[in-house]
Design an enzyme around this catalytic site. Structure first.
Site, short mmCIF file in Angstrom:
data_model
loop_
_atom_site.label_atom_id
_atom_site.label_comp_id
_atom_site.label_asym_id
_atom_site.label_seq_id
_atom_site.Cartn_x
_atom_site.Cartn_y
_atom_site.Cartn_z
N LYS A 158 1.43 8.73 -24.57
CA LYS A 158 2.88 8.61 -24.56
C LYS A 158 3.45 9.87 -23.92
CE LYS A 158 3.81 4.76 -26.79
NZ LYS A 158 4.65 3.71 -26.18
N LYS A 257 3.22 -8.57 -22.96
CA LYS A 257 3.37 -8.63 -24.41
C LYS A 257 4.05 -9.96 -24.72
CE LYS A 257 4.13 -3.73 -25.47
NZ LYS A 257 5.22 -2.72 -25.52
#
Ligand code: NPG
Length: 365
Positions: A158, A257
């Site tokens: 991240k 997703k």
């Protein structure tokens, strides 16, 4: 249908530019039909920081709009739900959870696995791990070392302004040519192009969602100016948007997703559009329990999923998962072969983690 909220503590806090998650509060949708029961997990987070959806909003939309719509219109299979629910704008994570529960029940009744239904070609999928923003570079390197020791085949860091070049450099220097990618969760602007170009020498697999969700033009501009492949996540909310993004040159990789695009059937269409355009895809994750993870693993077994997904073992996130745990085997997770999503919640764990439960009859369906 049952709407059941569950609360699972996480092994470690997970930090990103979206905030810090210390537990997973999830909404499970359970479809009970005369022939079988099916499960869907709503991936909306408690706060609308990843996208506009959030858990209580999703629950409200399911209860007040989606289920009454299903009860009042004729339909006979999960494949028709998206068009039945089309009058409700957005709320894709809510729709995905409902569709998945119905699809799971339908597939269990017919004895077919979700993987086979979607068109899976693999029995196991490559497992990547997402690593949050750490308290220090040393702590980050230690975490990555532990994940690589466990066998993960790819690492995603991240990043956000102020936590980008240094962590990437630290991981590259320590772990050599490990498969490495970064996820910005839309925390940069085009004004950061020079910084993002500074990632070029590190040979990343991709940079995920550097710019705002609605900035396809900006992503196309950025993709022309940096060497690292640009991957879209939040921006791709449907197969149509995927086609548009690819046509504009806004991405050369797509994170798929199901929750973000309204369900596994639309996720398959996103995959199909990408394959038709020669764009590789990988399966994203949203801290799912074993229920959502099982369906993600089935999706990731489709042929276009050529990059490792955010498909970690259960123990990466949960001391105790809701289902028998997914375990890493030689860096892979096994695709469930049983009917539907192929896994069931463990009754005792389910009881322990349940926060609330509500039954909504679907008369007339
Ligand atoms: O392995 O399930 C996982 C987590 C992977 O980083 C991950 N997910 O932005 O993709 C993301 C992020 C996320 C998690 C987003 C939770 C929203 C909620």
């Amino acid at each position: 249908m049952e709407l059941r909220r569950v609360r699972l503590p996480l092994v470690d806090p997970f930090a990103s530019s979206l905030g810090v998650e210390t537990e997973r509060l999830a909404l499970l949708v359970r479809a009970v039909t005369p022939a079988a029961e099916g499960w869907g997990e709503c991936v909306a987070a408690t706060e609308p920081l990843y996208s506009s959806e959030h858990l209580e909003g999703a629950e409200d939309v399911i209860r007040r709009f989606l289920l009454p719509m299903l009860a009042s219109r004729p339909w006979s299979s999960a494949g028709e739900l998206a068009s039945v629910l089309a009058p409700v704008k957005g709320h894709r994570m809510a729709k995905a959870a409902v569709e998945t529960a119905v699809l799971d029940a339908e597939l269990r009744a017919s004895g077919m696995s979700l993987a086979a239904h979607l068109g899976a070609v693999r029995r196991r999928v490559a497992s990547g791990v997402a690593v949050g923003i750490a308290s220090s570079l040393d702590a980050l390197v230690d975490q990555v070392a532990a994940h690589l020791d466990a066998g993960y085949l790819r690492v995603k860091l991240k990043i956000r302004p102020g936590w980008d070049l240094e962590p990437v450099r630290a991981v590259r220097e320590r772990f050599g040519d490990v498969a490495l990618q970064v996820d910005a969760n839309s925390s940069y602007t085009l004004a950061d192009t020079r910084m993002l170009a500074a990632l070029d020498p590190f040979d990343l697999l991709l940079v995920e969602q550097p710019l705002a969700e609605d900035d396809l033009r900006g992503h196309a501009e950025l993709a022309r100016r940096i060497r690292t492949p640009v991957c879209l996540d939040e921006s791709v909310t449907s197969a149509r948007v995927a086609a548009t993004a690819i046509a504009l040159g806004a991405c050369s990789v797509v994170n798929v997703k199901a929750g973000r695009v309204g369900g596994y059937l639309e996720a398959r269409r996103v995959h199909d559009v990408c394959v038709a355009n020669g764009v590789p895809v990988w399966c994203g994750g949203m801290l799912e329990t074993g229920i959502g993870r099982a369906a993600n693993v089935a999706l990731a077994a489709l042929p276009g999923f050529t990059l490792p997904g955010d498909l970690s073992a259960s123990e990466r996130y949960f001391p105790t998962d809701l289902t028998p745990p997914f375990v890493l085997d030689d860096g892979h997770l096994r695709v469930p072969e049983g009917a539907g999503i192929g896994v069931d919640p463990l009754a005792e764990v389910l009881r322990e983690v349940t926060v609330s439960s509500e039954w909504v009859p679907l008369r007339g369906a």
